[in-house]
Design an enzyme around this catalytic site. Structure first.
Site, mmCIF file in Angstrom:
data_model
loop_
_atom_site.group_PDB
_atom_site.id
_atom_site.type_symbol
_atom_site.label_atom_id
_atom_site.label_comp_id
_atom_site.label_asym_id
_atom_site.label_seq_id
_atom_site.Cartn_x
_atom_site.Cartn_y
_atom_site.Cartn_z
ATOM 1 N N ASP A 1 0.817 -1.209 0.000
ATOM 2 C CA ASP A 1 0.000 0.000 0.000
ATOM 3 C C ASP A 1 0.850 1.257 0.000
ATOM 4 O O ASP A 1 0.323 2.355 -0.125
ATOM 5 C CB ASP A 1 -0.936 0.003 1.213
ATOM 6 C CG ASP A 1 -2.249 0.689 0.909
ATOM 7 O OD1 ASP A 1 -2.714 0.608 -0.249
ATOM 8 O OD2 ASP A 1 -2.815 1.313 1.818
ATOM 9 N N ASP B 1 -10.762 -5.684 10.376
ATOM 10 C CA ASP B 1 -10.895 -7.127 10.524
ATOM 11 C C ASP B 1 -11.943 -7.480 11.578
ATOM 12 O O ASP B 1 -12.768 -8.378 11.381
ATOM 13 C CB ASP B 1 -9.543 -7.763 10.863
ATOM 14 C CG ASP B 1 -8.803 -7.020 11.966
ATOM 15 O OD1 ASP B 1 -9.305 -5.969 12.408
ATOM 16 O OD2 ASP B 1 -7.733 -7.484 12.380
#
Length: 520
Positions: free
Chosen positions: A153, A308
């Site tokens: 990223d 998550d």
């Protein structure tokens, strides 16, 4: 063998299917349930006591003090309650991966996709990424069914170069692991171990060290030099990093470094797929941090820093069932922060994200008495630092005043810092605002304890002072590392003078304000 009987057939014999895992209940489950019931009653009594004191408060100061106790104990009770779900019915699972081939043929094994995330080569060392990639590629699994995706990223040329080096080294490392049945298939872990090495291990180690030197040299320079480019294909891939390319603004990069249908290792075995991915980013569009990076590949939900937890919670609400698989030999190992400020910053992100989804995961790590005692100290430190700042950040975000960005935890290891961590010594060397409330609490507890001791020596109300001194004394014992960092230590992990000075001044100001308030 099993015998089946039916109405129309006398018997038939079939072969039993081998188990892939078994389940057994923990013996202490009943004890945990009894303890939970007793503790629940104690919490109810405590909250009832606070409620009565709140109702019968006679002054404004006593009302606010009792109210703060009530709120604090209610929050702690909620946290404790959320921990009990996995203690009420503790189970252990034993796995038997060796039975997998008895259940199905290797050719019918499902394809395995593994996503590895990274974002900054200077906070997440590329050689750690290389070891992770190689350990996954060397799984004891049909290589042609493994696909490894490196999601960068940060869009770093340095990370991409490290992945290219990993792809080259894999053609030697995978056959080496397969031939010698290596257990530690991470090169970093294998070469750091004390296991007896096989004959060709030295040759592989020389190759690994050579790769490590190249990757670290490139990291130090900040760019890939011409001497490290070995073919035109690599030059073409690296040319995507132009002068206009930045980590916040760049086009998509997808590079297949290894393809299982084409690439083979030195023993002519097929290699796993290895794909480098860096999604498109633009300053004009939100990128949603790690969740956005993974959605280019898993279906993560946006709107929180703990994507998550949030995604898992929503999946469970939709009926998805999960199990906790905790084999005796850890399936995965990661790097935990060894610096206190890094750990608190990570915890602050978890607190903020947990409040966003209405769920607080709090964990306890067992082990030695020293580890247990440090856990008690961390409860106090977290409550006065990352939990406090995380809650404040959450309310500011609700008001539209502040937005907490994604904080990437550093995985770079300082050897002196590591030595202090292994000795159980806390790190306070960074002048962070989060250390101010912790230091203030330590000073208040110390002053309160000695003031109470003076009153005891004078023969004052001993019964009333006993509980207060016990609480203050417990706080003092927990704060010993803070006192050492403020006064005794001279290493880089000592408390900055600025933090100590600010905390002392704020304690004095707080003392004056409370004294004035109690007069009225």
């Amino acid at each position: 063998m099993e015998v089946l009987r039916g109405n129309n057939t006398s018997s038939s014999i079939i072969t039993s299917i081998p188990s892939l895992h078994t389940l057994r209940h923990a013996r202490r489950t009943t004890l945990n349930r009894v303890f939970g019931a007793v503790y629940t009653c104690a919490i109810i009594v405590l909250l009832y006591h606070h409620a009565l004191n709140l109702i019968h408060s006679t002054t404004l100061s006593s009302f606010f003090i009792t109210f703060s106790f009530f709120i604090s104990d209610t929050i702690l009770a909620f946290i404790w309650t959320t921990q009990q779900c996995f203690r009420i019915a503790i189970v252990y699972r034993d796995e038997f991966p060796e039975n997998l081939e008895k259940v199905m043929k290797k050719s019918n094994f499902p394809a395995l996709d593994v996503f590895i995330c990274t974002a900054d080569p200077y906070r997440e060392p590329p050689m750690s990424l290389v070891s992770t990639v190689l350990s996954v590629m060397a799984y004891d699994y049909p290589t042609e069914k493994i696909s490894v995706y490196v999601s960068d990223d940060g869009g770093s040329q340095l990370t991409f170069f490290a992945c290219m080096e990993a792809a080259k080294f894999a053609s030697h490392w995978l056959p080496f692991c397969r031939k010698n049945n290596i257990v530690d298939r991470s090169p970093k872990a294998y070469f750091a171990s004390n296991h007896s090495w096989c004959s060709d291990a030295e040759k592989i180690k020389i190759m690994y060290e050579s790769m490590k030197v190249r990757v670290e040299n490139v990291l130090e320079r900040g760019k890939v030099g011409e001497e490290y480019i070995t073919c035109e294909q690599e030059r073409k891939a690296l040319s995507k990093w132009t002068d206009e390319f930045t980590r916040q603004d760049h086009s998509t990069i997808i590079q297949v470094l290894l393809e299982s249908r084409k690439n083979k290792d030195i023993t002519d075995h097929l290699m796993p797929n290895l794909i480098y991915v860096s999604r498109e980013k633009s300053r004009t569009s939100p990128h949603h941090f790690k969740a956005g990076a993974l959605n280019v590949l898993m279906g993560f939900k946006y709107g929180t820093l703990v994507e998550d937890y949030y995604t898992g919670l929503l999946l469970k609400c939709e009926g998805w069932r999960s199990i906790c698989c905790n084999p005796k030999r850890p399936a995965f190992l990661g790097d935990a922060p060894i610096s206190l400020i890094e750990g608190l910053n990570q915890c602050q992100r978890l607190v903020l994200g947990s409040m966003e989804v209405g769920f607080a995961p709090i964990t306890f790590e067992g082990g030695t008495v020293q580890r247990w005692w440090n856990d008690q100290r961390m409860w106090m430190i977290r409550g006065l630092s990352c939990s406090l700042f995380g809650s404040l950040e959450f309310f500011l975000k609700c008001l539209g005043i502040s937005t907490y960005g994604f904080y990437l935890t550093s995985k770079v290891i300082d050897h002196e810092q590591r030595k202090r961590y292994d000795q159980g010594v806390f790190e306070f060397g960074v002048p962070s605002p989060m250390f101010v409330p912790v230091t203030m609490a330590a000073i208040i507890n110390l002053v309160s304890f000695f003031m109470g001791l003076i009153q005891v020596l004078k023969g004052s109300n001993l019964e009333g002072l006993f509980v207060q001194m016990f609480i203050a004394g417990f706080g003092v014992v927990n704060s010993i590392p803070i006192y050492e960092a403020m006064v005794l230590r001279s290493d880089k992990g000592k408390m900055p003078l600025k933090t100590t000075t600010i905390s002392t001044c704020l304690v004095l100001a707080l003392y004056v304000l409370v004294s004035l308030a109690l007069r009225y």
